[in-house]
Design an enzyme around this catalytic site. Structure first.
Site, PDB file in Angstrom:
ATOM      1  N   HIS A 202       0.838  -1.209   0.000  1.00  0.00           N
ATOM      2  CA  HIS A 202       0.000   0.000   0.000  1.00  0.00           C
ATOM      3  C   HIS A 202       0.880   1.269   0.000  1.00  0.00           C
ATOM      4  O   HIS A 202       0.723   2.139  -0.864  1.00  0.00           O
ATOM      5  CB  HIS A 202      -0.895  -0.029   1.246  1.00  0.00           C
ATOM      6  CG  HIS A 202      -1.841   1.117   1.363  1.00  0.00           C
ATOM      7  ND1 HIS A 202      -3.172   1.034   1.000  1.00  0.00           N
ATOM      8  CD2 HIS A 202      -1.664   2.394   1.795  1.00  0.00           C
ATOM      9  CE1 HIS A 202      -3.757   2.207   1.205  1.00  0.00           C
ATOM     10  NE2 HIS A 202      -2.871   3.049   1.688  1.00  0.00           N
ATOM     11  N   GLU A 203       1.797   1.334   0.945  1.00  0.00           N
ATOM     12  CA  GLU A 203       2.622   2.546   1.045  1.00  0.00           C
ATOM     13  C   GLU A 203       3.550   2.680  -0.167  1.00  0.00           C
ATOM     14  O   GLU A 203       3.896   3.793  -0.568  1.00  0.00           O
ATOM     15  CB  GLU A 203       3.413   2.566   2.354  1.00  0.00           C
ATOM     16  CG  GLU A 203       2.562   2.478   3.639  1.00  0.00           C
ATOM     17  CD  GLU A 203       1.415   3.470   3.718  1.00  0.00           C
ATOM     18  OE1 GLU A 203       1.492   4.547   3.088  1.00  0.00           O
ATOM     19  OE2 GLU A 203       0.413   3.163   4.406  1.00  0.00           O
ATOM     20  N   GLU A 232      -4.908   7.670  -2.900  1.00  0.00           N
ATOM     21  CA  GLU A 232      -5.372   6.362  -2.422  1.00  0.00           C
ATOM     22  C   GLU A 232      -5.620   5.412  -3.597  1.00  0.00           C
ATOM     23  O   GLU A 232      -5.453   4.198  -3.467  1.00  0.00           O
ATOM     24  CB  GLU A 232      -6.634   6.544  -1.566  1.00  0.00           C
ATOM     25  CG  GLU A 232      -6.981   5.368  -0.685  1.00  0.00           C
ATOM     26  CD  GLU A 232      -5.972   5.091   0.443  1.00  0.00           C
ATOM     27  OE1 GLU A 232      -4.994   5.861   0.602  1.00  0.00           O
ATOM     28  OE2 GLU A 232      -6.162   4.091   1.153  1.00  0.00           O
TER      29      GLU A 232
HETATM   30 ZN    ZN Z   1      -3.277   5.105   1.892  1.00  0.00          ZN
END
Ligand code: ZN
Length: 439
Positions: A202-203, A232
């Site tokens: 995710h990061e 996001e």
């Molecule tokens: Zn995020």
């Protein structure tokens, strides 16, 4: 700014720099400095109160601070000004140009689709049991192996460790000091493999966005992501659309097994694919799966609106929260820690932020489909763990623009259409109907 505007720079970067600087400046000066100071002090106190209230599972001690945060939000909305709804003015900090009405409409269709899907999956599990044994992911996974695997995948995705790094923190996050200095954090649980692994994917998605903003934007206010939603969408692309795909595991499972000799001998690709896509209604947003996650967001969005509109009082929030969790997910939080006290956002005065998480999920699929349509062989490349074509498309159509475009303009330019939940619901429906054998 006025002098620069009179010169009217013709090149797109300087024109955007001027436009965005003017927008930021006009917005910030709408709040008087005594208001900014009071809000800043109150949110610091409130954040600390939240931390303590969460530790003691005591909403009562947090309630007056939370009431203040909503009060500041309402006053900020009045100071900023708005046409249709005070929430529009708050949303603007995270999604400039997106309206409350648009979010409501998008969420309504997503909710109508999601709630029955969650029920169907829960029924299926009740009748026939879990798809695979969840305890497999809770075996001992030495941290060194977890770290090595995460870094290997992050490098393969294209994160440049010469211009960034990964460190430890209580909560995973990404931040950047420039496009050449991008930092990510993660945390490790020896007995729970997905936590560090998926937070790293995710990061990395956030980090790739920052590292690939145009070098011509460096050291300007344009050199960062277009908005929270667009950011996001990038983290979810690598975490979910790539990292939770069967193709991903067909390639990476042998590498994972090599990090933990003997631990995963009984696990094949399909089992791993099922394990990392297990759907289960749960209390904590950040632990939620792809299907139930958005329901956590919708309930927070609805409650923010309800408080601003005056239909729910801050003192009534715990009850309203629990009622919605029951309605959406069929479970009731036994404590505040597992309910209203779980997230840092409201205590820190971040009201209007939550919707961007779900908008980002929706957008990730729209962008992924546009990338596939425009790039022959993209899926074959992903199956070979060659991520350059996907990363290249995203850089070309999203990353390099930084903040030059408003989020909805960027969406339209990159995908040829406005934001729509339809590709996302189609993705969830195909994937999870197949996984759970639903008709
Ligand atoms: Zn995020």
């Amino acid at each position: 700014l006025s002098a620069a505007e009179r010169e009217a720079p013709a090149d797109p970067v300087n024109a955007a720099l001027l436009r965005v600087s003017r927008r930021d400046f006009e917005r910030q000066r709408k709040l008087p400095s005594d208001f900014v100071q009071a809000f800043s002090e109150a949110r610091t106190v409130s954040s600390n109160a939240w931390e303590e209230a969460r530790a003691n599972d005591d909403f009562g001690s947090f309630e007056p601070h939370l009431a203040k945060m909503f009060d500041f939000a309402a006053r900020a909305a009045d100071l900023y000004g708005y046409d249709a709804h005070p929430y529009d003015a708050l949303l603007y900090d995270y999604e400039p140009g997106v309206t409350t009405a648009e979010v409501k409409e998008t969420f309504a269709s997503l909710r109508a689709f999601t709630v029955p899907l969650v029920r169907k999956i829960a029924d299926r599990v009740r009748e026939r049991g879990e798809l695979a044994d969840p305890a497999i992911l809770e075996r001992p996974y030495p941290i060194e192996g977890q770290r090595a695997f995460g870094l290997k995948v992050a490098s393969a995705f294209g994160f440049d460790f010469n211009r960034g790094r990964q460190d430890l923190a209580v909560h995973p996050f990404e931040t950047r000091f420039s496009r050449d200095d991008v930092r990510m954090t993660t945390r490790f649980q020896e007995n729970y493999l997905p936590d560090a692994m998926y937070s790293t994917f995710h990061e990395t998605g956030h980090g790739l966005y920052e590292q690939n903003t145009g070098s011509d934007l460096a050291r300007t206010p344009l050199a960062r992501g277009a908005s929270s939603m667009v950011h996001e969408s990038q983290s979810r692309t690598w975490e979910n659309l790539v990292g939770r795909s069967r193709a991903f595991w067909a390639h990476w499972l042998p590498e994972l097994k090599a990090e933990f000799p003997g631990t995963l001998d009984d696990v094949d690709v399909d089992t791993m694919y099922r394990l990392v896509n297990r759907v289960q209604p749960s209390f904590i947003r950040v632990d939620a799966d792809e299907v139930t996650y958005n329901l956590h967001i919708m309930l927070r969005f609805e409650l923010e609106l309800a408080v601003l509109e005056g239909s729910v009082k801050v003192s009534e929030l715990p009850e309203a929260w629990n009622a919605r969790v029951q309605e959406f997910l069929g479970i009731t939080p036994p404590t505040g820690r597992l309910g209203i006290l779980q997230d840092v956002h409201w205590g820190a005065g971040l009201i209007g932020y939550f919707p961007t998480y779900t908008l980002g999920n929706i957008l990730s699929v729209q962008l992924f489909e546009a990338a596939k349509a425009a790039t022959p062989g993209l899926e074959d490349a992903l199956a070979r763990a060659d991520y350059a074509p996907l990363r290249g498309w995203l850089t070309e159509h999203v990353h390099r623009y930084g903040r030059m475009l408003l989020p909805m303009d960027l969406v339209r330019q990159a995908t040829g259409q406005g934001l729509s939940a339809e590709p996302y619901t189609r993705y969830l429906s195909d994937k999870y109907s197949r996984l759970y054998g639903l008709d």
